[in-house]
Design an enzyme around this catalytic site. Structure first.
Site, short mmCIF file in Angstrom:
data_model
loop_
_atom_site.label_atom_id
_atom_site.label_comp_id
_atom_site.label_asym_id
_atom_site.label_seq_id
_atom_site.Cartn_x
_atom_site.Cartn_y
_atom_site.Cartn_z
CE LYS A 39 -2.55 1.82 3.55
NZ LYS A 39 -2.52 3.30 3.47
CG ASP A 66 -4.98 4.74 1.09
OD1 ASP A 66 -6.07 5.19 0.70
OD2 ASP A 66 -4.68 4.59 2.29
CE LYS A 68 -7.52 7.40 3.62
NZ LYS A 68 -6.24 6.72 3.53
CG ASP A 71 -11.20 18.42 -6.71
OD1 ASP A 71 -12.12 19.25 -6.95
OD2 ASP A 71 -10.01 18.74 -6.65
CB THR A 130 -10.63 5.35 12.19
OG1 THR A 130 -9.40 5.50 11.51
CG2 THR A 130 -11.34 4.11 11.68
NE ARG A 222 2.31 2.74 12.82
CZ ARG A 222 1.52 3.60 13.44
NH1 ARG A 222 2.05 4.57 14.17
NH2 ARG A 222 0.22 3.53 13.32
O1 C5P Z 1 1.20 1.14 10.91
P1 C5P Z 1 -0.27 0.82 10.88
O2 C5P Z 1 -0.55 -0.68 10.82
O3 C5P Z 1 -1.05 1.51 11.96
O4 C5P Z 1 -0.74 1.42 9.48
C1 C5P Z 1 -2.06 1.36 9.07
C2 C5P Z 1 -2.22 1.96 7.70
O5 C5P Z 1 -3.61 2.00 7.41
C3 C5P Z 1 -1.70 3.38 7.56
O6 C5P Z 1 -1.25 3.55 6.21
C4 C5P Z 1 -2.95 4.22 7.82
O7 C5P Z 1 -2.92 5.44 7.17
C5 C5P Z 1 -4.03 3.33 7.22
N1 C5P Z 1 -5.36 3.57 7.75
C6 C5P Z 1 -5.68 3.41 9.10
N2 C5P Z 1 -6.95 3.64 9.54
C7 C5P Z 1 -7.87 4.03 8.68
C8 C5P Z 1 -7.58 4.19 7.33
C9 C5P Z 1 -6.29 3.95 6.90
O8 C5P Z 1 -4.83 3.04 9.89
N3 C5P Z 1 -9.10 4.21 9.11
#
Ligand code: C5P
Length: 247
Positions: A39, A66, A68, A71, A130, A222
């Site tokens: 992603k 991704d 998003k 517009d 979220t 992460r």
């Molecule tokens: O590092 P981590 O597992 O928290 O990363 C989650 C990924 O999912 C990030 O790229 C974050 O921007 C994305 N994301 C999220 N919650 C959302 C939408 C996208 O954590 N509601």
């Protein structure tokens, strides 16, 4: 799940880094079978552009771009056509832009893919971020319904327009599936293996819980990208998500 076999994708690894070098190192570390979907989000794409997407594809990864989009329909149409030309596998758009904008995005992605001679990306809608809670929804967006009703309504809208699915919290899947068909995809971030640090994620589920809640695909950043052994961490997560539990 009523006995129905749910379509599940390999985990999507969020490559949330700033440079091509860091991204390349992660691509190299994640060159394993089954290959994860990578992603690529706004930070990397705005900073390093199409070169990173092309490198990921050259290395054999499916790409979830991704960005998003949000517009006016004409702009989204043209931007999505440009994304379609790239031949990515998944991309995102805000459902809040309304049905005309969603339809324009869908048409754009199909036109771009057709011009490039590739399969069109699956278009996933963002419902409510979220980071939005009930208070922001009511006090700042002046939305009268509840957060979950808003998510359900956006998911329905996305499905009516013909989008492939939504990005949502695993905890929202049940409510979304009440109002959408069985093919509609729920792709879920906020995943942490049992005992892993949560970072800034407030509500998390494990890969196995996401799967049991009916997720079609998990987004994990992460816990994989900052692991000492990204390939091993990824393999554990993909097995928990994809492998049938032994009774
Ligand atoms: O590092 P981590 O597992 O928290 O990363 C989650 C990924 O999912 C990030 O790229 C974050 O921007 C994305 N994301 C999220 N919650 C959302 C939408 C996208 O954590 N509601």
């Amino acid at each position: 799940m009523g006995g129905k076999i749910l379509k599940r994708f390999v985990p999507m690894v969020a490559i949330d880094v700033a440079t091509t070098e860091e991204a390349s190192a992660l691509f190299a570390a994640l060159t394993v079978e089954p290959r994860p979907i990578v992603k690529i989000g706004m930070e990397l794409y705005y900073g390093r552009g199409q070169a990173v997407v092309k490198e990921a594809k050259r290395r054999g990864f499916k790409v979830f771009l991704d960005l998003k989009l949000y517009d006016i329909p004409n702009t989204v149409h043209r931007a999505m056509a440009a994304i379609g030309l790239l031949g990515v596998d998944f991309t995102t758009i805000h459902a809040a832009g309304g049905s005309e904008m969603l339809a324009a995005g869908l048409a754009g992605i199909q036109e771009g893919a057709e011009m490039a001679g590739v399969a069109p990306a699956k278009l996933l809608a963002i419902t409510q971020l979220t980071s939005i809670d009930e208070q922001i929804l009511h006090d700042q967006q002046h939305v009268a319904c509840s957060l979950i009703e808003s998510v359900q309504s956006y998911a329905q809208l996305a499905e009516q327009v013909g989008l492939a699915g939504v990005v949502c919290s695993a905890q929202e899947i049940g409510a979304i599936r009440q109002v959408t068909g069985p093919e509609f995809l729920c792709v879920t971030p906020g995943i942490r293996p049992a005992n892993a640090v949560r970072d800034d994620q407030k509500r998390v589920v494990t890969p196995r819980q996401a799967r049991d809640l009916g997720s079609n695909g998990i987004v994990v950043g992460r816990p994989i990208t900052q692991s000492a052994d990204p390939a091993a961490s990824y393999q554990k997560i993909q097995q928990a998500f994809l492998k049938e539990a032994t009774q």
